[in-house]
Scaffold this motif. Structure first.
Motif, PDB file in Angstrom:
ATOM      1  N   ALA A  20       9.858   4.108  -0.573  1.00  0.00           N
ATOM      2  CA  ALA A  20       8.415   3.947  -0.401  1.00  0.00           C
ATOM      3  C   ALA A  20       7.883   5.068   0.478  1.00  0.00           C
ATOM      4  O   ALA A  20       8.527   5.478   1.447  1.00  0.00           O
ATOM      5  N   TRP A  21       6.676   5.521   0.149  1.00  0.00           N
ATOM      6  CA  TRP A  21       6.103   6.681   0.827  1.00  0.00           C
ATOM      7  C   TRP A  21       4.667   6.399   1.255  1.00  0.00           C
ATOM      8  O   TRP A  21       3.903   5.774   0.508  1.00  0.00           O
ATOM      9  N   ARG A  22       4.326   6.867   2.462  1.00  0.00           N
ATOM     10  CA  ARG A  22       2.928   6.835   2.892  1.00  0.00           C
ATOM     11  C   ARG A  22       2.622   8.133   3.607  1.00  0.00           C
ATOM     12  O   ARG A  22       3.351   8.557   4.501  1.00  0.00           O
ATOM     13  N   ASP A  23       1.515   8.755   3.200  1.00  0.00           N
ATOM     14  CA  ASP A  23       1.088   9.998   3.835  1.00  0.00           C
ATOM     15  C   ASP A  23       0.580   9.717   5.242  1.00  0.00           C
ATOM     16  O   ASP A  23       0.324   8.570   5.620  1.00  0.00           O
TER      17      ASP A  23
ATOM     18  N   GLY B 295       0.757  -1.243   0.000  1.00  0.00           N
ATOM     19  CA  GLY B 295       0.000   0.000   0.000  1.00  0.00           C
ATOM     20  C   GLY B 295       0.784   1.287   0.000  1.00  0.00           C
ATOM     21  O   GLY B 295       0.205   2.363  -0.178  1.00  0.00           O
ATOM     22  N   PHE B 296       2.105   1.228   0.211  1.00  0.00           N
ATOM     23  CA  PHE B 296       2.915   2.439   0.101  1.00  0.00           C
ATOM     24  C   PHE B 296       3.035   2.842  -1.376  1.00  0.00           C
ATOM     25  O   PHE B 296       2.797   2.030  -2.273  1.00  0.00           O
ATOM     26  N   THR B 297       3.427   4.064  -1.612  1.00  0.00           N
ATOM     27  CA  THR B 297       3.646   4.566  -2.970  1.00  0.00           C
ATOM     28  C   THR B 297       5.135   4.563  -3.285  1.00  0.00           C
ATOM     29  O   THR B 297       5.947   4.957  -2.436  1.00  0.00           O
TER      30      THR B 297
ATOM     31  N   THR C 289       5.598   8.998   6.233  1.00  0.00           N
ATOM     32  CA  THR C 289       6.666   8.031   6.472  1.00  0.00           C
ATOM     33  C   THR C 289       7.319   7.613   5.160  1.00  0.00           C
ATOM     34  O   THR C 289       6.628   7.316   4.182  1.00  0.00           O
TER      35      THR C 289
ATOM     36  N   SER D 171      -1.919   9.392   8.309  1.00  0.00           N
ATOM     37  CA  SER D 171      -3.282   8.895   8.433  1.00  0.00           C
ATOM     38  C   SER D 171      -3.930   9.557   9.627  1.00  0.00           C
ATOM     39  O   SER D 171      -3.311   9.753  10.664  1.00  0.00           O
TER      40      SER D 171
ATOM     41  N   GLY E 290       1.749   5.148   9.861  1.00  0.00           N
ATOM     42  CA  GLY E 290       0.565   5.688   9.238  1.00  0.00           C
ATOM     43  C   GLY E 290       0.120   6.975   9.890  1.00  0.00           C
ATOM     44  O   GLY E 290      -0.699   7.698   9.354  1.00  0.00           O
TER      45      GLY E 290
END
Length: 413
Positions: free
Chosen positions: A79-82, A58-60, A97, A84, A93
């Motif tokens: 890998a990137w995650r905004d 699910g990361f970008t 991150t 939450s 999350g």
């Protein structure tokens, strides 16, 4: 196959050289059959393949052109995650991150095709690549970190493993604005060997990292220096000769000593060329990735966490276990290394806490039933059980894995 309800969590690492973790999960799901509910969660332990694993969950993926280990540009990714807003968001999350994998930018697999000395057979390096034990740099890893921080990352997870360099993380820190100078005030060239001439570390240009949490995810507990240090243990795998190892160990000692003397960064204290006190240089993990662990500790105040445990937490593995009837994990080779903090052992440990049984699939199996059971793995199935030719196992890993998964379904579902 029984009528038991519940889904199957498929949480494998890669089969190195043949299938990514995501591909392994897909093949296992296909083999289990359309009537079996599955949740795919490819995993990694912080080494090679970590970015692929978290992107599959699910990361970008963010691609950046950076400096490779021998100074040539390479296209690497993190890998990137905004952030939450969910109250029950997993670690990583809750704030923006980035997961940075050192092997993506500074790994053995990023070395150019050999025109000189090549990686020896049986080494972790890909055969036919040009080794650079004295001059390889971690600079590209620092460029990935800088890109993520400028994008707004408030947590950077750094996966260490598969590195081509033994530069104490100097290259990484140089990309973050730190200068490593000789007695004449000149910036040192790339590579660990150059650190023997280090006289001053100038941190005045370090990019703004206040408020950024750094986590190192890895399973290496070596110190920076000495017979169990970065140069002695891992240098030969990167092409270092016995003389090179001695040179690199002295150079890394110089790095730690200058860090301690000139900037108050706790490191090895050197007097007349002898290390008197290890400080940060003696901490477990300081020798990871050719000493990049030391730089993360000394300059970034990083928190070291067991790689697979932290990444399972990051990916919300525990939540995926709710209602599960089985976990399928695995990697290319189930062997003694598996038991020392590798992904399948970490998956099995986490699943045991939730009371969910675990089976493993692999390319080859080097562990007996007793060892597997002690690690929390009920049974293991290897490609070599159905195809004795390793070359065929590598080339036909996908179809063979589906056959193994059918056996898993017959015996465990």
């Amino acid at each position: 196959m029984s009528e038991s309800s519940g889904h199957v969590v498929i949480a494998p690492d890669k089969f190195k050289g043949s299938l990514t973790g995501a591909e392994v999960a897909a093949r296992v799901a296909a083999g289990l059959g359309p009537g079996v509910a599955t949740v795919a969660l490819p995993v990694a332990d912080g080494g090679d393949g970590t970015v692929d694993a978290v992107v599959a969950c699910g990361f970008t993926r963010v691609e950046v052109e950076v400096t490779g280990p021998v100074g040539e540009p390479v296209l690497a990714s993190y890998a990137w995650r905004d952030a939450s807003s969910q109250k029950d968001a997993p670690p990583g999350g809750d704030v923006p991150t980035a997961v940075v994998e050192l092997a993506e930018a500074s790994g053995l697999r990023r070395l150019p095709v050999a025109s000189g000395p090549a990686a020896p057979a049986g080494s972790p390096a890909h055969e036919g690549v040009e080794l650079a034990p004295l001059t390889a740099t971690s600079h590209g890893t620092g460029e990935l970190i800088a890109h993520a921080v400028r994008r707004g990352a408030r947590r950077v997870v750094l996966g260490l493993g598969g590195s081509a360099c033994t530069d104490g993380g100097a290259g990484m820190m140089r990309a973050l604005g730190v200068r490593f100078l000789d007695a004449g005030g000149r910036e040192l060239p790339f590579g660990g060997a150059a650190l023997r001439d280090l006289e001053k570390i100038d941190t005045s240009g370090l990019i703004a990292i206040d408020g950024v949490e750094f986590v190192v995810a890895g399973d290496v507990d070596n110190p920076l220096l000495g017979p169990h240090g970065a140069a002695a243990v891992y240098g030969p795998q990167k092409g270092a000769s016995p003389d090179d190892v001695k040179l690199l160990d002295r150079a890394l000692a110089r790095l730690a000593a200058v860090a301690a003397h000139t900037h108050g960064l706790v490191g090895a204290i050197e007097h007349d060329g002898v290390v008197r006190s290890m400080g940060v240089a003696g901490r477990p993990g300081a020798g990871a990735a050719g000493g990049v662990g030391f730089a993360a500790l000394a300059f970034l105040a990083a928190d070291f966490r067991p790689g697979i445990d932290y990444l399972l937490e990051l990916l919300g593995f525990r939540d995926r276990l709710e209602g599960a009837r089985l976990v399928v994990t695995g990697e290319g080779s189930l062997d003694e290394q598996t038991l020392r903090g590798k992904a399948p052992a970490g998956v099995a440990s986490a699943a045991a806490k939730a009371g969910v049984p675990v089976v493993a699939v692999c390319g080859r199996r080097g562990l007996g039933d007793e060892e597997l059971n002690a690690a929390g793995i009920t049974a293991a199935y290897a490609l070599t059980d159905i195809e004795p030719d390793p070359a065929v196992c590598m080339s036909q890993a996908g179809p063979l894995l589906e056959r193994l998964a059918r056996t898993v379904a017959e015996r465990h579902l």
